[in-house]
Design a protein around this motif. Sequence first.
Motif, PDB file in Angstrom:
ATOM      1  N   ILE A  93      41.106 -32.524   4.428  1.00  8.62           N
ATOM      2  CA  ILE A  93      40.246 -31.428   4.842  1.00  8.62           C
ATOM      3  C   ILE A  93      40.619 -31.008   6.254  1.00  8.62           C
ATOM      4  N   ASP A 109      36.718 -24.261   6.288  1.00  8.05           N
ATOM      5  CA  ASP A 109      37.107 -25.561   5.755  1.00  8.05           C
ATOM      6  C   ASP A 109      38.131 -25.359   4.649  1.00  8.05           C
ATOM      7  N   LEU A 136      40.065 -27.435   1.794  1.00  5.99           N
ATOM      8  CA  LEU A 136      40.142 -28.675   1.031  1.00  5.99           C
ATOM      9  C   LEU A 136      41.425 -28.651   0.218  1.00  5.99           C
TER      10      LEU A 136
END
Length: 315
Positions: A117, A132, A134
């Motif tokens: 992440i 963010d 991922l």
Amino acid sequence: MPITLTSDALEATITPERGADIVQVVDLATGTPLLAESPTGRVNAGSVPATDSMARWLHGYPGGWQLLVPNAGPEREHGGARQGYHGKASLAVWDVIAQDAASCELETHLMTAPLRIRRSVTVTGDALTVTDVLSNLSPDPVQTRIVQHPAFGTPFLDDESYVLTSAATIVTDAAAPGTLADADVTGRPDEVLPRGPVPGSIRLPGPGSASSLFAALTDFAAPEATFCSPARGFAVRLAWDLTVLPHAWMWIEANASTGWPWFRRLYAVAIEPANVIPGEGDAVRRRRGGPGTEIAGGESLTLTTSIQRLALPAV
């Protein structure tokens, strides 16, 4: 060490050593802290039972804003691993990749899911934006629950405050809905909860009211919720990616819980963008819980979430 980011309107504090949490955002014009502060954030000594992942997560929980990945809610078995309460990302140590006065970039790797992440936090003018990314480092697909976990508190919010949301539906928790609504209720938010002064708004309980709620908002027309504080003279809009996070957990703890862990010490109001509805089982044609979002092998998923200071809406 905590990181402090500053614009001409906001100051944000981030803790790489625990979860890359945004532990506080301060409105500089009024000196008002926006996010809730938890008394458990001051707990920094002693041991926590290794088998109790909820106690471990609450040990040092500061309030503020967390990223819950790869799990949200009670611990569970998934993908051959025991994923702890609220996942690993919010407890992990994050590496600082880059930093300046108004932005930072952080990175962590998870153990109970093959995820890397990367989190970017930027303050510009009256807005704070979190991105963010991922990334699935496995060639196989991975499923993950995702919840952005910001909680707002006093002195920003009080018994004059209310929240505006375009959610058409609220689904209360089937087991522990709190004091403000019955269990397993589905309806319009402003019909299930007390109405606020603006059409479609929900009036919030103030500190010391001993009120509580645990529910989910869904069927959003627009991915946002606006917290309005007449006493402070401004509002804060939370916005997110609806395609990835179609729901939002809503919980209120207004000094209601007499026992562990709050002992009537916490005031927090949270609307938390999420890819699952909390709990288990069905809720009026909607599944509670579930594995979350699938990320294909070698692929990435990007989330953008922001808060922005606004003028109060006309009443």
